[in-house]
Motif scaffolding. Structure first.
Motif, mmCIF file in Angstrom:
data_model
loop_
_atom_site.group_PDB
_atom_site.id
_atom_site.type_symbol
_atom_site.label_atom_id
_atom_site.label_comp_id
_atom_site.label_asym_id
_atom_site.label_seq_id
_atom_site.Cartn_x
_atom_site.Cartn_y
_atom_site.Cartn_z
ATOM 1 N N MET A 30 34.731 39.910 27.945
ATOM 2 C CA MET A 30 34.731 40.675 27.234
ATOM 3 C C MET A 30 35.693 41.897 27.793
ATOM 4 O O MET A 30 36.354 42.524 26.670
ATOM 5 C CB MET A 30 33.264 41.642 27.566
ATOM 6 N N ALA A 31 35.911 41.633 29.632
ATOM 7 C CA ALA A 31 37.218 42.586 29.644
ATOM 8 C C ALA A 31 38.345 42.366 29.094
ATOM 9 O O ALA A 31 38.951 43.196 28.712
ATOM 10 C CB ALA A 31 37.136 42.052 31.022
ATOM 11 N N HIS A 32 39.064 41.133 29.817
ATOM 12 C CA HIS A 32 40.236 40.429 28.660
ATOM 13 C C HIS A 32 40.058 41.222 26.885
ATOM 14 O O HIS A 32 40.936 41.439 26.587
ATOM 15 C CB HIS A 32 40.577 39.349 28.305
ATOM 16 N N MET A 33 38.791 41.308 25.957
ATOM 17 C CA MET A 33 39.260 41.573 24.333
ATOM 18 C C MET A 33 39.416 43.254 24.630
ATOM 19 O O MET A 33 39.354 43.623 23.581
ATOM 20 C CB MET A 33 37.482 41.339 23.531
ATOM 21 N N GLN A 34 38.652 43.724 25.986
ATOM 22 C CA GLN A 34 38.964 45.247 25.802
ATOM 23 C C GLN A 34 40.154 45.768 26.560
ATOM 24 O O GLN A 34 39.703 46.848 26.542
ATOM 25 C CB GLN A 34 37.143 46.269 26.374
ATOM 26 N N SER A 35 40.753 44.511 27.085
ATOM 27 C CA SER A 35 41.906 45.284 27.391
ATOM 28 C C SER A 35 41.762 45.182 29.298
ATOM 29 O O SER A 35 41.965 46.856 29.142
ATOM 30 C CB SER A 35 42.945 46.329 26.947
ATOM 31 N N ARG A 36 40.470 44.830 29.226
ATOM 32 C CA ARG A 36 40.706 45.260 30.986
ATOM 33 C C ARG A 36 40.762 44.045 32.058
ATOM 34 O O ARG A 36 40.909 43.017 31.331
ATOM 35 C CB ARG A 36 39.099 45.668 31.399
ATOM 36 N N LEU A 37 40.452 43.935 33.190
ATOM 37 C CA LEU A 37 40.920 42.973 33.554
ATOM 38 C C LEU A 37 38.853 42.290 34.321
ATOM 39 O O LEU A 37 39.329 40.804 34.792
ATOM 40 C CB LEU A 37 41.890 43.199 35.104
ATOM 41 N N GLY A 38 38.354 42.855 34.675
ATOM 42 C CA GLY A 38 37.122 42.188 34.508
ATOM 43 C C GLY A 38 37.353 42.876 36.422
ATOM 44 O O GLY A 38 38.121 42.442 37.013
ATOM 45 N N PRO A 39 36.122 41.453 36.660
ATOM 46 C CA PRO A 39 35.998 41.847 38.196
ATOM 47 C C PRO A 39 37.077 41.108 38.708
ATOM 48 O O PRO A 39 37.706 40.104 38.058
ATOM 49 C CB PRO A 39 35.074 40.563 38.023
ATOM 50 N N MET A 40 37.817 41.019 39.623
ATOM 51 C CA MET A 40 39.220 41.104 40.178
ATOM 52 C C MET A 40 38.913 40.246 41.997
ATOM 53 O O MET A 40 39.701 39.638 42.191
ATOM 54 C CB MET A 40 40.303 41.632 40.068
ATOM 55 N N TYR A 41 38.332 41.104 41.832
ATOM 56 C CA TYR A 41 38.203 40.558 44.394
ATOM 57 C C TYR A 41 37.263 40.080 44.764
ATOM 58 O O TYR A 41 37.563 39.454 45.164
ATOM 59 C CB TYR A 41 37.619 42.916 44.307
ATOM 60 N N ALA A 42 36.394 40.495 44.473
ATOM 61 C CA ALA A 42 34.573 39.322 44.746
ATOM 62 C C ALA A 42 35.400 37.932 45.375
ATOM 63 O O ALA A 42 36.022 37.130 43.672
ATOM 64 C CB ALA A 42 33.229 39.360 44.199
ATOM 65 N N GLY A 43 34.996 36.973 45.989
ATOM 66 C CA GLY A 43 36.052 35.880 45.757
ATOM 67 C C GLY A 43 37.116 35.380 46.515
ATOM 68 O O GLY A 43 37.818 34.562 46.528
ATOM 69 N N GLY A 44 38.396 35.796 45.848
ATOM 70 C CA GLY A 44 39.706 36.160 45.928
ATOM 71 C C GLY A 44 40.354 35.727 44.760
ATOM 72 O O GLY A 44 40.530 36.550 43.598
#
Lengths: 313, 241
Positions: A30-44
């Motif tokens: 969903m994030a990439h379809m909406q030109s976002r990155l989405g979750p990036m931090y949890a877990g590295g």
């Protein structure tokens, strides 16, 4: 006995892991379809542990039950919503000779048990003592009643084609030319299944922008997490069922059978997410019109087509 | 059905499970009619139907069992709950759920149960049939329905069709014998001089109703089509999963 224990263990693992993977995929896709990155931090690495972090967060939250709520019904509703999907997985074949319980009436079993899950949503909606929740519960009920019919009709078409109600039997009988033959039924089944899961664009019952998640408005912490898990387990089960009934399950060249099943399941789960990002929510009257004026006639047409071809061939 | 009766003193596991399911069914059915909470009655009915389905399963009638779950739990109860929630579904006890007919109803129920039990016991007495798995499978059932019982099946189909058509006729108002004109005759607009003159004489600050009133009455019974309403079309952007 060991075999049965092993297959149940595999099913439990599938039930706990696949919904999480689908959920994480939904975040990222969903994030990439909406030109976002989405979750990036949890877990590295690209936020792979986001849902685990969510789970920890849910477990720490206070379990609030509204004072005016019907406590017992309020408490068991998430279980009623979740358990049917776990039970359904028992009858689904992952590979040739790899199914926990080969029920001779597997198709009926699966459809019957899946329908029970909606009771959880209705119970939650009523027991919350919240007018938005009641609205959501009623919308769930109305939606289930309209979409159960095309779902069962489309599944009946495959059962007619295969001449059996056993899910492994249906996959065993599957041929590649069933793809065009059962295409209409497949689309009807998938769409009606989406509506039964209350996924967008059929998420009128939980529409968060107007009735604030409907039946789940009053839920917090683990009980809310159980509802979320039920939603994603529902996606997994629907993808499995569509794979088994319409896409030939383990059939496919080169790769081992179980991998083909998983590939098809994840492709369908991707479509589920894709549809969520693409289409706006259907209004209540459009929802009912789609079920009764489009899907039911299409399913009946597919039944007739299946019958004619079955007699001729 | 005329085999030797095995002793009742050492029941098989099947029989024990069947008895337990029967107890659950009867107990939850009693709760359905005695609970003071309307929605709880419907939910106890779910348990009752579930126990019935389990009973069918033990008797190897698999198909009937799953149909019981699919139709009764999945559709009938949902419809029932929908109906209850649409009309009234208070949380907590309702004081007015009992009527004065309670003793009479209990009498009728007991009498019906007595008749049924007497008939069944008198008809079968010590008849015994061993249960063979697969007897209630779809193929067996289909063969007997479409070979032996095809006439009752067709009669039932016609009955259901009649009910369907009846429901459609009842719910559609546009297929009655005498159709009424869609839009009622527009009311004649009031003469514009009268209210303005009265307002002028009283010196009130009432707005002259000429423009707005005549506009609405000109439209008459025209109904705005429901498609005009803008749909609540908002795709979830934040992904609150």
């Amino acid at each position: 006995m060991l075999d049965v224990a092993l297959s149940f263990a595999v099913i439990l693992v599938v039930f706990l892991v696949l919904p999480l993977i689908v959920g994480q995929t939904e975040h990222k896709v969903m994030a990439h379809m909406q030109s976002r990155l989405g979750p990036m931090y949890a877990g590295g690495f690209h936020g792979w542990a986001q849902l685990i972090a969510d789970g920890v967060k849910f477990a720490q939250k206070e379990d609030v039950i509204p004072a005016a709520a019907d406590r017992r019904v309020f408490m068991i509703a998430p279980g009623v919503a979740l358990v049917p999907y776990l039970v359904v997985l028992i009858a689904i074949p992952f590979d040739r000779d790899f199914v926990a319980v080969d029920l001779s009436l597997g198709l009926f079993f699966v459809l019957a048990v899946m329908g029970v899950g909606v009771l959880g949503s209705i119970m939650a909606g009523w027991a919350s003592a919240n007018k938005y929740s009641v609205l959501g519960g009623m919308r769930s009920a109305a939606q289930l009643m309209s979409y159960e019919l095309p779902l069962v009709l489309a599944a009946a078409s495959v059962a007619m084609a295969a001449g059996t109600l056993s899910l492994p039997g249906i996959v065993e009988a599957w041929q590649w030319w069933w793809l065009p033959w059962q295409a209409v039924g497949g689309v009807v089944f998938f769409v009606a299944g989406l509506a039964e899961l209350r996924r967008p664009p059929f998420d009128m019952p939980i529409a968060e922008s107007e009735i604030i998640m409907g039946p789940m408005t009053e839920y917090t912490g683990m009980r809310f997490a159980l509802f979320m898990l039920a939603e994603y387990a529902g996606i997994v089960v629907l993808s499995f069922l569509t794979t088994v009934l319409f896409l030939g399950g383990w059939h496919g060249p080169f790769l081992p059978g179980w991998l083909w099943t998983l590939v098809k399941v994840f492709a369908l789960a991707f479509v589920v997410i894709w549809l969520r990002v693409t289409y706006p929510r259907l209004r209540e009257d459009q929802l009912q019109k789609l079920a009764w004026a489009v899907l039911v006639p299409l399913a009946l047409f597919q039944l007739a087509l299946t019958g004619v071809v079955k007699v001729l061939v | 059905m005329t085999e030797a009766v095995p002793s009742y003193l050492s029941p098989t596991g099947q029989e024990i499970v069947f008895l337990l399911l029967g107890a659950v069914a009867v107990g939850s059915a009693l709760l359905v009619v005695t609970t003071k909470q309307l929605v709880h009655a419907a939910l106890w009915l779910v348990l009752c139907f579930g126990a019935l389905a389990g009973g069918y399963l033990v008797l190897t009638a698999e198909f009937v069992a799953w149909v019981q779950v699919l139709i009764y739990v999945g559709a009938v109860i949902v419809l029932l709950l929908f109906g209850i929630m649409l009309t009234r579904a208070p949380i907590g006890r309702s004081a007015d759920l009992d009527s004065r007919n309670r003793p009479v109803a209990a009498l009728v129920a007991v009498a019906t149960a007595a008749v049924l039990v007497t008939v069944v016991i008198d008809a079968f007495r010590t008849a015994y049939t061993p249960l063979t798995p697969g007897g209630g499978a779809a193929s067996e059932l289909g063969a007997s329905v479409f070979a032996t019982w095809v006439l009752p099946f067709e009669a039932l189909s016609v009955l259901l069709l009649a009910a369907l058509i009846g429901a459609i006729v009842l719910s559609r108002t546009d297929i009655r014998g005498t159709t009424q004109p869609e839009s009622p005759a527009p009311t004649p607009p009031r003469p514009p001089t009268e209210p303005s003159s009265s307002a002028a004489t009283h010196g009130d600050t009432v707005e002259p109703p000429t423009s707005s009133e005549t506009a609405t009455s000109d439209h008459g019974g025209a109904v705005t089509p429901p498609g005009d309403r803008q749909g609540g079309a908002t795709s979830d952007e934040t992904g609150g999963a």
